[in-house]
Design a protein around this motif. Structure first.
Motif, PDB file in Angstrom:
ATOM      1  N   THR A  29     -47.828  -7.516  -9.297  1.00  0.00           N
ATOM      2  CA  THR A  29     -47.572  -8.945  -9.131  1.00  0.00           C
ATOM      3  C   THR A  29     -48.859  -9.644  -8.710  1.00  0.00           C
ATOM      4  O   THR A  29     -49.778  -9.026  -8.156  1.00  0.00           O
ATOM      5  CB  THR A  29     -46.490  -9.197  -8.074  1.00  0.00           C
ATOM      6  N   LEU A  30     -48.928 -10.931  -8.954  1.00  0.00           N
ATOM      7  CA  LEU A  30     -50.134 -11.690  -8.625  1.00  0.00           C
ATOM      8  C   LEU A  30     -50.420 -11.668  -7.129  1.00  0.00           C
ATOM      9  O   LEU A  30     -51.572 -11.539  -6.708  1.00  0.00           O
ATOM     10  CB  LEU A  30     -49.988 -13.129  -9.123  1.00  0.00           C
ATOM     11  N   ASP A  31     -49.380 -11.745  -6.317  1.00  0.00           N
ATOM     12  CA  ASP A  31     -49.606 -11.731  -4.867  1.00  0.00           C
ATOM     13  C   ASP A  31     -50.045 -10.352  -4.399  1.00  0.00           C
ATOM     14  O   ASP A  31     -50.819 -10.228  -3.444  1.00  0.00           O
ATOM     15  CB  ASP A  31     -48.352 -12.182  -4.123  1.00  0.00           C
ATOM     16  N   PHE A  96     -49.407 -18.551  -3.799  1.00  0.00           N
ATOM     17  CA  PHE A  96     -49.324 -17.112  -3.576  1.00  0.00           C
ATOM     18  C   PHE A  96     -48.233 -16.772  -2.562  1.00  0.00           C
ATOM     19  O   PHE A  96     -47.557 -15.741  -2.682  1.00  0.00           O
ATOM     20  CB  PHE A  96     -50.667 -16.567  -3.109  1.00  0.00           C
ATOM     21  N   ALA A 203     -43.313 -15.360 -12.504  1.00  0.00           N
ATOM     22  CA  ALA A 203     -44.129 -15.656 -11.323  1.00  0.00           C
ATOM     23  C   ALA A 203     -44.053 -17.131 -10.968  1.00  0.00           C
ATOM     24  O   ALA A 203     -43.962 -17.497  -9.788  1.00  0.00           O
ATOM     25  CB  ALA A 203     -45.582 -15.254 -11.578  1.00  0.00           C
ATOM     26  N   HIS A 218     -45.627 -12.343 -13.911  1.00  0.00           N
ATOM     27  CA  HIS A 218     -46.790 -11.772 -13.232  1.00  0.00           C
ATOM     28  C   HIS A 218     -47.627 -10.967 -14.221  1.00  0.00           C
ATOM     29  O   HIS A 218     -48.861 -11.088 -14.248  1.00  0.00           O
ATOM     30  CB  HIS A 218     -46.336 -10.868 -12.086  1.00  0.00           C
ATOM     31  N   ALA A 222     -51.340 -12.328 -15.147  1.00  0.00           N
ATOM     32  CA  ALA A 222     -52.408 -11.493 -14.593  1.00  0.00           C
ATOM     33  C   ALA A 222     -53.309 -10.998 -15.711  1.00  0.00           C
ATOM     34  O   ALA A 222     -54.543 -10.970 -15.568  1.00  0.00           O
ATOM     35  CB  ALA A 222     -51.817 -10.321 -13.821  1.00  0.00           C
ATOM     36  N   GLY A 253     -55.789 -20.071 -14.899  1.00  0.00           N
ATOM     37  CA  GLY A 253     -55.936 -18.723 -15.429  1.00  0.00           C
ATOM     38  C   GLY A 253     -56.712 -18.607 -16.707  1.00  0.00           C
ATOM     39  O   GLY A 253     -56.416 -17.713 -17.507  1.00  0.00           O
ATOM     40  N   ILE A 258     -57.364 -18.013 -10.515  1.00  0.00           N
ATOM     41  CA  ILE A 258     -56.914 -16.624 -10.374  1.00  0.00           C
ATOM     42  C   ILE A 258     -57.904 -15.656 -11.000  1.00  0.00           C
ATOM     43  O   ILE A 258     -58.208 -14.597 -10.431  1.00  0.00           O
ATOM     44  CB  ILE A 258     -55.500 -16.468 -10.963  1.00  0.00           C
ATOM     45  N   SER A 262     -60.027 -12.721  -9.069  1.00  0.00           N
ATOM     46  CA  SER A 262     -59.947 -11.321  -9.504  1.00  0.00           C
ATOM     47  C   SER A 262     -61.316 -10.675  -9.576  1.00  0.00           C
ATOM     48  O   SER A 262     -61.433  -9.447  -9.478  1.00  0.00           O
ATOM     49  CB  SER A 262     -59.251 -11.236 -10.868  1.00  0.00           C
TER      50      SER A 262
END
Length: 446
Positions: A29-31, A96, A203, A218, A222, A253, A258, A262
């Motif tokens: 997941t993103l979080d 988040f 998400a 997600h 992601a 994104g 995000i 990353s």
């Protein structure tokens, strides 16, 4: 496969299996990815806004405590919360935190008003709203109160108070519609155990053309953000300027906020793309990458002669516009001493972009190629048949980060998706002899 949020169309099983086997989807997941980034880049700067600076470790701790605060206010996994904030650190923290609590943020442009926000609340049955008290003279709390009176399922309103503004709430209050109000900063509680969401779940929801809602999982988002970060060769030495609204697909994104996080990069949040706000930040923060619309790029060009700044660290500017404006791109690249990358992206997921190795003509005059090797693109005529090489047609797409349907919109889905799952983008495009895409505009603008 974990069921998606009710009202969403999942990818067929064979596509899910392929995207997993190809390594596009990785089940985080993103979080949870943020947790890993905090461990990897802990003391490095994650977010900058004015005089505010948050490290990766501080960002993750704030997300943890706000997520616990949302749960403590009775919000439960799967519930929707409309988030309508400008480009401030609280937007990133709240986004988040909601995902970490298993909630589904609905990212609403801050420019939306009574004509749009109540409908988003109604469609999503949102139980919460996060917004500024007053922003650019508009009273968001009065709007929220009106929506709560009309739609009583909206029962939690959290207000972000801009620095220097007088707080409208001294603490938790309740109005006659039984809706509770509290400052966003009051959502600060010790982290507790929580059931983590599945990476295959939605998400968040993005707003697309016509106020349609796009459910992004997600896994798919992601993949989009991290693949875009790789395509731009982002590293922890980069500084990304979020000049466009952070709630948009590109600024969130493409690689956006995000994608930059990353890679361990710093994200500078700007109050808007206006050159008066952005050009000083380029030099002050040593920004290396940013994204603009064509109109914003032209405004930067007009302002550069009088700006008196030297953005010597800038290496790449993404320009999102149809059709690509080669002349403006060339001028901006020369004026800023950086490379320009034409991009075309949609909230539904399709993202095409030029690459660093592309020859100058292609990089300036085309939208390049789709982000993923598993993106499938068609150009079709009015009857849905293929067009000859080089001829214009409607752009259709499907892939590991392009959704298969809108949220609770079966009639629109029937118009916007083919029987075999291709998104009808509504945009006209053609291919160059080298295979690059040039998106020239919307079909309904012809």
């Amino acid at each position: 496969m974990t069921p998606m949020l009710d009202g969403c169309t999942p990818w067929p099983e064979e596509f899910v299996d392929h995207y997993w086997a190809a390594g596009h989807w990785q089940g985080s997941t993103l979080d949870n990815l943020l947790r890993g980034w905090a461990l990897q880049y802990g003391p490095r700067t994650a977010l900058v806004h004015g005089d505010t600076r948050l490290t990766y470790a501080q960002l993750n701790r704030r997300v943890d405590r706000m997520a616990s605060g949302f749960r403590g206010r009775g919000l439960r996994p799967g519930m929707r919360v409309v988030v309508q904030l400008p480009n401030v650190p609280e937007f990133v923290v709240a986004a988040f935190a909601l995902m970490r609590a298993g909630l589904v943020p609905v990212f609403c442009p801050v420019a939306y008003r009574e004509a749009e926000v109540p409908e988003l609340v109604r469609i999503t049955q949102a139980v919460g709203y996060v917004g500024p008290a007053v922003h650019q003279g508009f009273d968001h709390m009065a709007m929220a109160a009106g929506i709560a009176a009309r739609w009583p399922f909206l029962r939690r309103v959290f207000t972000y108070e801009e620095p220097g503004a007088e707080s409208p709430f001294g603490g938790l209050t309740t109005d006659p519609s039984n809706c509770q109000y509290a400052p966003l900063g009051s959502l600060d509680a010790p982290p507790g155990p929580a059931l983590p969401p599945s990476a295959g779940q939605v998400a968040f929801l993005l707003v697309a053309e016509g106020a349609a809602l796009v459910p992004r999982t997600h896994d798919d988002f992601a993949y989009q953000a991290t693949a875009a970060a790789r395509a731009l060769s982002l590293t922890e030495d980069d500084v990304y300027l979020a000049a466009l609204p952070a709630c948009s697909g590109l600024a969130l994104g493409g690689p956006g906020v995000i994608g930059a996080l990353s890679a361990g990069a710093a994200v500078v949040l700007a109050d808007g793309p206006d050159p008066e706000a952005c050009l000083p930040a380029l030099a002050r923060e040593r920004v290396s990458v940013t994204a603009l619309t064509t109109a914003a790029a032209r405004s930067w060009l007009d302002a550069l002669p009088a700006a008196g700044t030297s953005p010597c660290a800038l290496r790449l500017v993404q320009i999102a516009g149809t059709p690509p404006d080669r002349a403006a791109a060339e001028r901006l690249g020369t004026a800023l001493g950086c490379r320009v990358q034409q991009v075309f992206g949609l909230p539904e997921g399709l993202l095409t972009l030029t690459r660093p190795t592309d020859p100058g003509g292609a990089a300036l005059a085309t939208h390049g190629r789709p982000l993923s090797p598993d993106d499938q693109v068609r150009l079709v005529d009015a009857e849905g048949g293929p067009v000859p090489d080089g001829a214009p047609g409607e752009l259709l797409a499907r892939g590991p980060h392009t959704v298969r349907g809108y949220y609770r919109a079966p009639d629109r889905d029937a118009r916007s998706f083919t029987a075999d799952g291709y998104l009808r983008t509504g945009h006209r495009a053609h291919r160059t002899p080298d295979g690059d895409l040039v998106v020239t505009g919307r079909l309904d603008a012809d």
